[in-house]
Design a protein around this motif. Structure first.
Motif, PDB file in Angstrom:
ATOM      1  N   ASP A   1       0.815  -1.218   0.000  1.00  0.00           N
ATOM      2  CA  ASP A   1       0.000   0.000   0.000  1.00  0.00           C
ATOM      3  C   ASP A   1       0.849   1.270   0.000  1.00  0.00           C
ATOM      4  N   VAL A   2       1.864   1.307   0.854  1.00  0.00           N
ATOM      5  CA  VAL A   2       2.709   2.501   0.943  1.00  0.00           C
ATOM      6  C   VAL A   2       3.363   2.802  -0.409  1.00  0.00           C
TER       7      VAL A   2
ATOM      8  N   SER B   1       1.797   9.150  -6.348  1.00  0.00           N
ATOM      9  CA  SER B   1       2.196  10.552  -6.164  1.00  0.00           C
ATOM     10  C   SER B   1       3.265  10.960  -7.166  1.00  0.00           C
ATOM     11  N   MET B   2       4.155  10.040  -7.529  1.00  0.00           N
ATOM     12  CA  MET B   2       5.196  10.353  -8.510  1.00  0.00           C
ATOM     13  C   MET B   2       4.605  10.545  -9.896  1.00  0.00           C
ATOM     14  N   LEU B   3       3.559   9.817 -10.194  1.00  0.00           N
ATOM     15  CA  LEU B   3       2.941   9.914 -11.517  1.00  0.00           C
ATOM     16  C   LEU B   3       2.012  11.122 -11.627  1.00  0.00           C
ATOM     17  N   GLU B   4       1.521  11.590 -10.488  1.00  0.00           N
ATOM     18  CA  GLU B   4       0.535  12.678 -10.492  1.00  0.00           C
ATOM     19  C   GLU B   4       1.119  14.051 -10.215  1.00  0.00           C
ATOM     20  N   SER B   5       2.308  14.123  -9.629  1.00  0.00           N
ATOM     21  CA  SER B   5       2.890  15.430  -9.329  1.00  0.00           C
ATOM     22  C   SER B   5       4.389  15.398  -9.588  1.00  0.00           C
ATOM     23  N   ASP B   6       4.979  16.560  -9.626  1.00  0.00           N
ATOM     24  CA  ASP B   6       6.399  16.669  -9.923  1.00  0.00           C
ATOM     25  C   ASP B   6       7.245  16.591  -8.659  1.00  0.00           C
ATOM     26  N   ALA B   7       8.114  15.622  -8.608  1.00  0.00           N
ATOM     27  CA  ALA B   7       9.078  15.424  -7.524  1.00  0.00           C
ATOM     28  C   ALA B   7       8.453  15.515  -6.127  1.00  0.00           C
ATOM     29  N   PRO B   8       7.437  14.709  -5.856  1.00  0.00           N
ATOM     30  CA  PRO B   8       6.833  14.755  -4.519  1.00  0.00           C
ATOM     31  C   PRO B   8       7.803  14.232  -3.463  1.00  0.00           C
ATOM     32  N   GLU B   9       7.620  14.715  -2.243  1.00  0.00           N
ATOM     33  CA  GLU B   9       8.369  14.159  -1.111  1.00  0.00           C
ATOM     34  C   GLU B   9       7.444  13.190  -0.397  1.00  0.00           C
ATOM     35  N   PHE B  10       7.935  11.975  -0.194  1.00  0.00           N
ATOM     36  CA  PHE B  10       7.133  10.944   0.449  1.00  0.00           C
ATOM     37  C   PHE B  10       7.038  11.216   1.942  1.00  0.00           C
ATOM     38  N   ALA B  11       5.873  11.021   2.468  1.00  0.00           N
ATOM     39  CA  ALA B  11       5.698  11.121   3.915  1.00  0.00           C
ATOM     40  C   ALA B  11       6.534  10.030   4.588  1.00  0.00           C
ATOM     41  N   SER B  12       7.090  10.338   5.733  1.00  0.00           N
ATOM     42  CA  SER B  12       7.851   9.341   6.479  1.00  0.00           C
ATOM     43  C   SER B  12       6.905   8.232   6.919  1.00  0.00           C
ATOM     44  N   TRP B  13       7.434   6.999   6.943  1.00  0.00           N
ATOM     45  CA  TRP B  13       6.663   5.860   7.422  1.00  0.00           C
ATOM     46  C   TRP B  13       7.544   5.081   8.387  1.00  0.00           C
ATOM     47  N   ASP B  14       7.135   5.037   9.621  1.00  0.00           N
ATOM     48  CA  ASP B  14       7.863   4.289  10.635  1.00  0.00           C
ATOM     49  C   ASP B  14       7.258   2.890  10.690  1.00  0.00           C
ATOM     50  N   GLN B  15       7.926   1.954  10.026  1.00  0.00           N
ATOM     51  CA  GLN B  15       7.395   0.598   9.923  1.00  0.00           C
ATOM     52  C   GLN B  15       7.299  -0.088  11.280  1.00  0.00           C
TER      53      GLN B  15
ATOM     54  N   VAL C   1      -0.948  -3.026  -6.289  1.00  0.00           N
ATOM     55  CA  VAL C   1       0.329  -2.365  -6.570  1.00  0.00           C
ATOM     56  C   VAL C   1       0.945  -2.912  -7.858  1.00  0.00           C
ATOM     57  N   ALA C   2       0.790  -4.202  -8.127  1.00  0.00           N
ATOM     58  CA  ALA C   2       1.314  -4.766  -9.377  1.00  0.00           C
ATOM     59  C   ALA C   2       0.628  -4.110 -10.578  1.00  0.00           C
ATOM     60  N   THR C   3      -0.664  -3.926 -10.493  1.00  0.00           N
ATOM     61  CA  THR C   3      -1.412  -3.286 -11.576  1.00  0.00           C
ATOM     62  C   THR C   3      -0.954  -1.848 -11.778  1.00  0.00           C
ATOM     63  N   ARG C   4      -0.681  -1.147 -10.682  1.00  0.00           N
ATOM     64  CA  ARG C   4      -0.201   0.240 -10.788  1.00  0.00           C
ATOM     65  C   ARG C   4       1.163   0.292 -11.477  1.00  0.00           C
ATOM     66  N   PHE C   5       2.066  -0.602 -11.097  1.00  0.00           N
ATOM     67  CA  PHE C   5       3.381  -0.619 -11.754  1.00  0.00           C
ATOM     68  C   PHE C   5       3.256  -1.068 -13.209  1.00  0.00           C
ATOM     69  N   ALA C   6       2.358  -1.987 -13.496  1.00  0.00           N
ATOM     70  CA  ALA C   6       2.181  -2.470 -14.869  1.00  0.00           C
ATOM     71  C   ALA C   6       1.656  -1.373 -15.794  1.00  0.00           C
ATOM     72  N   ALA C   7       0.957  -0.402 -15.248  1.00  0.00           N
ATOM     73  CA  ALA C   7       0.373   0.672 -16.058  1.00  0.00           C
ATOM     74  C   ALA C   7       1.358   1.804 -16.362  1.00  0.00           C
TER      75      ALA C   7
ATOM     76  N   GLN D   1      12.340  -0.872  -8.106  1.00  0.00           N
ATOM     77  CA  GLN D   1      13.434  -1.787  -7.771  1.00  0.00           C
ATOM     78  C   GLN D   1      13.636  -1.866  -6.257  1.00  0.00           C
ATOM     79  N   TYR D   2      13.653  -0.716  -5.614  1.00  0.00           N
ATOM     80  CA  TYR D   2      13.825  -0.650  -4.167  1.00  0.00           C
ATOM     81  C   TYR D   2      12.678  -1.381  -3.464  1.00  0.00           C
ATOM     82  N   PHE D   3      11.472  -1.112  -3.912  1.00  0.00           N
ATOM     83  CA  PHE D   3      10.266  -1.735  -3.361  1.00  0.00           C
ATOM     84  C   PHE D   3      10.305  -3.256  -3.508  1.00  0.00           C
ATOM     85  N   VAL D   4      10.622  -3.744  -4.692  1.00  0.00           N
ATOM     86  CA  VAL D   4      10.555  -5.191  -4.906  1.00  0.00           C
ATOM     87  C   VAL D   4      11.664  -5.918  -4.155  1.00  0.00           C
ATOM     88  N   HIS D   5      12.775  -5.244  -3.890  1.00  0.00           N
ATOM     89  CA  HIS D   5      13.779  -5.875  -3.025  1.00  0.00           C
ATOM     90  C   HIS D   5      13.160  -6.178  -1.661  1.00  0.00           C
TER      91      HIS D   5
END
Length: 190
Positions: free
Chosen positions: A94-95, A102-116, A144-150, A175-179
């Motif tokens: 989900d994250v 956000s990357m596809l919808e806006s220019d250079a967004p900063e991701f909110a911090s997520w404390d796992q 998420v797979a569908t989003r990356f596939a698009a 790449q970072y995510f799938v690792h």
């Protein structure tokens, strides 16, 4: 709400307690530059098509692992159980889906911090229902797979920034995510 059958037995050692985990504060962006010595995955060589395939292939492996009787058991007090890793992976799906959008919808967004680690405690990963987590992994994984596939080729270089300043493109985010997905399957022996 979980039923009592999914809760760890009160007679089990402290390895089942959710507050023993040492937070992971490492910066894992190095996995984009070289193979991970722990899981062996070379994220920097993955294409976006690989990301999609690896996510879709991971879901049934997670479901199988979460169906085992020991899914709620930690191997030691400082290591998450397969259930906790599965719940974390569900949330990672989900994250990163939100980050990609956000990357596809806006220019250079900063991701909110997520404390796992805070999320694991707040959402009580250790006591969630393994069957429910398995079902949720299927839904969030496909989403998420569908989003990356698009993603189109002309979107691969769109930028995004992590709150610590790490810069990603859509491709390197994938790449970072799938690792993370592959690594956690390794963590639970699936």
């Amino acid at each position: 709400m979980t039923d009592d059958a999914t809760l760890p037995d009160a007679t089990l050692p402290d390895a089942t307690l959710p507050d023993e985990i040492v937070p992971d504060d490492k910066d894992w962006t190095w996995v984009l530059e070289r193979p991970c010595p722990e899981c062996g995955f070379d994220a920097g060589r993955a294409s976006l098509a690989d990301v999609v395939t690896l996510v879709r292939d991971a879901v049934p492996r997670w479901q199988e692992r979460l169906a085992r009787p020991d899914a709620t058991q930690r191997p030691d007090p400082a290591t998450w159980s397969p259930l906790e890793y599965g719940a974390h992976t569900r949330d990672v799906f989900d994250v990163f889906g939100v980050r990609l959008a956000s990357m596809l919808e806006s220019d250079a967004p900063e991701f909110a911090s997520w404390d796992q680690d805070a999320t694991a405690l707040a959402d009580d990963y250790a006591h969630q229902d393994p069957a429910a987590v398995a079902r949720e992994l299927a839904v969030t994984g496909e989403r998420v797979a569908t989003r990356f596939a698009a993603v189109s080729d002309d979107q691969l270089d769109r930028p995004g920034l992590r709150s610590n300043g790490s810069r990603f493109t859509v491709l390197t985010l994938g790449q970072y995510f799938v690792h993370d997905v592959v690594h956690h399957l390794h963590d639970v022996g699936a």
